[in-house]
Structures are given as C-alpha cells and as structure tokens.
Design an enzyme around this catalytic site. Structure first.
Site, short mmCIF file in Angstrom:
data_model
loop_
_atom_site.label_atom_id
_atom_site.label_comp_id
_atom_site.label_asym_id
_atom_site.label_seq_id
_atom_site.Cartn_x
_atom_site.Cartn_y
_atom_site.Cartn_z
N GLY A 48 0.85 -1.18 0.00
CA GLY A 48 0.00 0.00 0.00
C GLY A 48 0.89 1.23 0.00
N GLN A 53 3.01 10.21 1.47
CA GLN A 53 4.31 9.53 1.56
C GLN A 53 5.23 9.88 0.38
OE1 GLN A 53 2.46 5.43 2.31
NE2 GLN A 53 4.35 5.36 3.54
N CYS A 101 6.38 0.35 7.61
CA CYS A 101 5.98 1.56 6.88
C CYS A 101 7.13 2.02 5.99
CB CYS A 101 5.60 2.66 7.86
SG CYS A 101 4.98 4.16 7.06
N LEU A 102 6.79 2.37 4.77
CA LEU A 102 7.82 2.83 3.82
C LEU A 102 8.45 4.14 4.28
CD1 LEU A 102 5.96 2.03 0.48
CD2 LEU A 102 7.63 0.62 1.70
N HIS A 143 -4.06 1.51 7.63
CA HIS A 143 -2.70 2.07 7.67
C HIS A 143 -2.57 3.23 6.68
CE1 HIS A 143 1.83 1.52 7.99
NE2 HIS A 143 1.71 2.30 6.94
N GLU A 144 -3.08 3.02 5.45
CA GLU A 144 -2.98 4.08 4.43
C GLU A 144 -3.89 5.26 4.76
OE1 GLU A 144 -0.37 1.44 2.98
OE2 GLU A 144 -0.51 3.61 2.82
N HIS A 147 -2.38 7.64 7.07
CA HIS A 147 -1.42 8.58 6.46
C HIS A 147 -2.13 9.85 5.96
CE1 HIS A 147 2.35 6.47 6.66
NE2 HIS A 147 1.92 5.42 6.02
#
Ligand code: K2U
Ligand code: ZN
Length: 174
Positions: A48, A53, A101-102, A143-144, A147
C-alpha cells in the site's frame, strides 16, 4: 513512463498533516500521480502507499494486498487506487498485527486495527464505490487512511515494548 518518487520519511511535516480533498478525480494530474505511486510502491515491495508519503498533499491511497513473508495468507488483489476515501462503518472487534511503513524504514510494530471495515471512495470516472474489507486488507487500508490524517503506525502501538527493529522481527517472523 511512471516516475520513481522520493519517499517522505518520519519527521517530514507532510506526514503529520491532514491531506486535502481531491477536487477533480478524473484529471490527468491524478492519473499520473497514481501511476507514479504504484511504481514507487512496487519498487519498495509495499502492499500500500498514500500520497503524503510521496510529498503530495492529496487524499489518494493505493491498497495492493498480496501474499508476503509476514502475511503468507494475505489475499492477492488488483492494486486499487482510492480517491477521497472514508471509513463508513467499522467492527467493534479489533485484532493485532505486525506492520511496517515505507516512511519509517527498519522498524516493525504490533498494531491493533478494526477487524472489519466498510469504506467508500471515488474512482477516476467520478463513481463513488463502497467495499467491505476484513483482516489484512482492512489493516492495509487503515494504515494508508491513517497517512491521510497525519497518523503513523507508531501512534497506534499500545506500548513501545511492541516495537522492534525489522532485523530482529525477521529473525522471529519469517
Ligand atoms: O503505507 C506504507 O508505508 C506501506 C506499508 C503498508 C502496510 C500496511 C499494513 C501492514 C503492513 C504494511 C508497506 O507495505 S511496508 C512493507 C510491508 C509489507 C507487508 C508487511 C509488512 C510490511
Ligand atoms: Zn506507512
């Protein structure tokens, strides 16, 4: 040709603000943004990604669950771009799962999430779609969506003792 975008890392203010609604979901700008987000997420082996991000203050996410070492039973789904998404219902039941997480490389955390959610989002052609997610896909969406609200998975762990380095986590989980 899609572009590899630079990832915002924890500490950058773009990850701590509420992202702006998209006024024109069908614009070339949004289609190109989604192409670049998908290319960047795939390059990073993500499941995702959210527009903040990649330093873009817009309410756009991609959810792309697929089987992976931590979640071998995760469903394989077509990567789905969601514009102006919202959660319209969620279960009382929660469940814990390990997340990465990226934007926070090298850390894993045990995060409680709602087990089931119903969401709504707009597609490129302006259609409003509703979907029901459970388990890992529900986790990735939450999670997304976090953000877009300036929230990271670190903010959701119950105790800092539920954090570990990715290296230690891989020793115990793969
Ligand atoms: O938003 C991101 O940073 C992408 C995360 C999404 C994610 C959500 C929930 C649970 C795990 C990850 C990346 O995909 S991080 C890479 C990854 C993939 C599978 C499992 C754990 C970490
Ligand atoms: Zn993340």
């Amino acid at each position: 040709m899609p572009r590899l975008l630079q990832l915002a890392l924890l500490g950058h203010p773009v990850l701590r603000q509420s992202a702006a609604e998209v006024a024109d979901p069908g614009s070339v700008e949004i289609r190109e943004l989604v192409d670049d987000m998908l290319f960047t997420m795939t390059d990073a082996n993500g499941v995702g990604i959210a527009a903040p991000q990649v330093h873009v203050d817009k309410r756009v996410v991609i959810v792309a669950s697929r089987p992976n070492p931590r979640y071998p039973d995760a469903p394989q789904m077509e990567p789905t771009a969601m514009i102006n998404p919202e959660i319209i219902w969620r279960s009382d039941e929660t469940c814990e799962g390990w997340e990465g997480c990226l934007s926070i490389p090298g850390i894993r955390g045990l995060v409680p999430r709602y087990k089931a959610i119903r969401i709504a989002y707009t597609t490129f052609d302006g259609t409003r779609v509703e979907q029901h997610f459970t388990d890992f896909v529900a986790r990735v969406f939450q999670h997304e969506f976090d953000h877009l609200e300036g929230v990271s998975f670190l903010d959701r762990v119950v105790s800092t003792r539920d954090l570990m380095t990715e290296k230690e986590w891989l020793k115990r989980n793969v």
